[in-house]
Design a protein around this motif. Structure first.
Motif, mmCIF file in Angstrom:
data_model
loop_
_atom_site.group_PDB
_atom_site.id
_atom_site.type_symbol
_atom_site.label_atom_id
_atom_site.label_comp_id
_atom_site.label_asym_id
_atom_site.label_seq_id
_atom_site.Cartn_x
_atom_site.Cartn_y
_atom_site.Cartn_z
ATOM 1 N N VAL A 115 0.892 -1.158 0.000
ATOM 2 C CA VAL A 115 0.000 0.000 0.000
ATOM 3 C C VAL A 115 0.930 1.207 0.000
ATOM 4 C CG1 VAL A 115 -1.739 1.312 1.260
ATOM 5 C CG2 VAL A 115 -1.804 -1.197 1.297
ATOM 6 N N SER A 116 0.895 1.991 -1.068
ATOM 7 C CA SER A 116 1.785 3.147 -1.161
ATOM 8 C C SER A 116 0.959 4.407 -1.392
ATOM 9 C CB SER A 116 2.812 2.956 -2.277
ATOM 10 O OG SER A 116 2.173 2.782 -3.525
ATOM 11 N N TYR A 117 1.559 5.522 -1.019
ATOM 12 C CA TYR A 117 0.824 6.782 -1.131
ATOM 13 C C TYR A 117 1.769 7.948 -1.376
ATOM 14 C CZ TYR A 117 2.214 7.039 3.806
ATOM 15 O OH TYR A 117 2.934 7.028 4.975
ATOM 16 N N GLY A 118 1.193 8.992 -1.933
ATOM 17 C CA GLY A 118 1.933 10.200 -2.259
ATOM 18 C C GLY A 118 1.287 10.858 -3.468
ATOM 19 N N SER A 119 1.862 11.938 -3.938
ATOM 20 C CA SER A 119 1.234 12.694 -5.025
ATOM 21 C C SER A 119 1.032 11.849 -6.279
ATOM 22 C CB SER A 119 2.050 13.941 -5.352
ATOM 23 O OG SER A 119 3.354 13.574 -5.769
ATOM 24 N N VAL A 120 1.946 10.904 -6.543
ATOM 25 C CA VAL A 120 1.767 10.010 -7.697
ATOM 26 C C VAL A 120 1.484 8.580 -7.223
ATOM 27 C CG1 VAL A 120 3.087 11.404 -9.323
ATOM 28 C CG2 VAL A 120 4.270 9.683 -7.967
ATOM 29 N N GLY A 121 0.882 8.468 -6.054
ATOM 30 C CA GLY A 121 0.445 7.168 -5.560
ATOM 31 C C GLY A 121 1.554 6.301 -4.987
ATOM 32 N N GLY A 150 -5.682 13.397 -6.567
ATOM 33 C CA GLY A 150 -6.762 14.021 -5.809
ATOM 34 C C GLY A 150 -7.207 13.172 -4.631
ATOM 35 N N ASP A 151 -7.160 11.856 -4.798
ATOM 36 C CA ASP A 151 -7.517 10.976 -3.676
ATOM 37 C C ASP A 151 -6.586 11.212 -2.491
ATOM 38 O OD1 ASP A 151 -9.628 9.738 -4.940
ATOM 39 O OD2 ASP A 151 -8.492 7.939 -5.508
ATOM 40 N N PHE A 152 -5.284 11.267 -2.777
ATOM 41 C CA PHE A 152 -4.309 11.466 -1.707
ATOM 42 C C PHE A 152 -4.560 12.783 -0.979
ATOM 43 C CE2 PHE A 152 -0.055 13.217 -0.537
ATOM 44 C CZ PHE A 152 0.181 12.396 0.559
ATOM 45 N N PHE A 153 -4.731 13.860 -1.742
ATOM 46 C CA PHE A 153 -4.903 15.158 -1.108
ATOM 47 C C PHE A 153 -6.264 15.309 -0.432
ATOM 48 C CE2 PHE A 153 -1.302 16.105 -3.912
ATOM 49 C CZ PHE A 153 -0.430 16.591 -2.940
ATOM 50 N N SER A 154 -7.223 14.453 -0.774
ATOM 51 C CA SER A 154 -8.521 14.522 -0.089
ATOM 52 C C SER A 154 -8.471 13.889 1.300
ATOM 53 C CB SER A 154 -9.610 13.844 -0.931
ATOM 54 O OG SER A 154 -9.484 12.432 -0.893
ATOM 55 N N VAL A 155 -7.503 12.994 1.534
ATOM 56 C CA VAL A 155 -7.411 12.319 2.836
ATOM 57 C C VAL A 155 -6.185 12.742 3.644
ATOM 58 C CG1 VAL A 155 -8.756 10.317 2.114
ATOM 59 C CG2 VAL A 155 -6.266 10.274 1.826
ATOM 60 N N HIS A 156 -5.253 13.452 3.005
ATOM 61 C CA HIS A 156 -4.028 13.891 3.686
ATOM 62 C C HIS A 156 -4.227 15.304 4.252
ATOM 63 C CE1 HIS A 156 0.148 15.105 4.313
ATOM 64 N NE2 HIS A 156 0.438 13.812 4.311
ATOM 65 N N PRO A 157 -3.666 15.582 5.440
ATOM 66 C CA PRO A 157 -3.819 16.924 6.023
ATOM 67 C C PRO A 157 -3.350 18.064 5.126
ATOM 68 C CG PRO A 157 -2.961 15.422 7.668
ATOM 69 C CD PRO A 157 -2.992 14.665 6.363
ATOM 70 N N LEU A 158 -2.413 17.808 4.206
ATOM 71 C CA LEU A 158 -1.966 18.867 3.296
ATOM 72 C C LEU A 158 -3.102 19.373 2.410
ATOM 73 C CD1 LEU A 158 1.531 17.582 2.112
ATOM 74 C CD2 LEU A 158 1.053 19.503 3.635
ATOM 75 N N PRO A 162 -8.965 16.991 5.708
ATOM 76 C CA PRO A 162 -8.898 15.581 5.308
ATOM 77 C C PRO A 162 -10.143 14.783 5.651
ATOM 78 C CG PRO A 162 -7.510 15.986 7.230
ATOM 79 C CD PRO A 162 -8.021 17.318 6.773
ATOM 80 N N LYS A 163 -10.520 13.926 4.716
ATOM 81 C CA LYS A 163 -11.630 12.994 4.911
ATOM 82 C C LYS A 163 -11.061 11.663 5.388
ATOM 83 C CE LYS A 163 -13.970 15.033 0.963
ATOM 84 N NZ LYS A 163 -14.166 14.897 -0.467
#
Length: 196
Positions: A115-121, A150-158, A162-163
């Motif tokens: 499971v990875s995350y960031g601006s480009v997933g 957009g998914d990342f930025f919708s759940v990340h405090p940045l 965040p949802k």
């Protein structure tokens, strides 16, 4: 009787401001909901490891540092892993790389999902993690969960407000199911092969 697979969800970020706990808890709950695995969260913050300073990998000689030995004993209990990692400068975190380097025998011939995350997933971190896994004689699932854009930025405090990560179910739920299914197959296959 078939042994129940033990899966460790490894949280690969140790920063105080880390986001990784949210996706780690989400995939942990999802893995536990399967009902056919024993699953634990392994937080690297709970395993403060020095930078790798052994004479050689434990493939060649026993490790001397007590923290490394304890880490190896922890890993040895598991049949497969899910790595939860951000992408730092196109790779995994230094803490996760060091944790990978602190063992060898305990990773061998075991399966892992990502499971990875960031601006480009976190896609570049995931690809780097797969190449490290190959060297450790691990088996990576093809499917992975990438939380990006957009998914990342919708759940990340940045993103501002965040949802909960569960709001991404339509985007990442199917990939999570595919990764967990692949991980189950490869974990059971490698367990059987190791037992033989």
């Amino acid at each position: 009787m078939t042994q129940t697979p033990r899966i460790g969800v490894i949280l690969g970020s140790t920063r105080d401001s880390r986001f990784g706990l949210a996706p780690a808890e989400w995939i942990l709950a999802r893995a536990k909901a399967r009902g056919d695995w024993d699953v634990d969260l392994i937080d690297l913050k709970d395993h403060p490891l020095p930078l790798f300073n052994e004479m050689a990998s434990n493939a060649w000689m026993p490790s001397q540092d007590p923290a490394a030995v304890k880490w190896q004993e922890t890993l040895a209990q598991y049949d497969g892993f899910i790595f939860v990692t951000p992408e730092y400068n196109r790779s995994i975190t230094g803490a996760l790389k060091n944790a990978l380097d602190q063992a060898y025998v305990e990773w061998n011939r075991k399966a892992f999902g990502i499971v990875s995350y960031g601006s480009v997933g976190g896609t570049r971190a995931a690809e780097h993690l797969r190449t490290i896994g190959v060297e450790l004689q691990m088996v990576s699932t093809r499917a992975a969960v990438h939380i990006g854009g957009g998914d990342f930025f919708s759940v990340h405090p940045l993103g501002g407000d965040p949802k909960p990560i569960e709001t991404l179910e339509a985007s990442i739920g199917a990939s999570a199911d595919a990764m967990l299914s692949d991980l189950d197959w490869w974990t059971r296959a490698t367990m059987a092969a190791r037992a033989a």
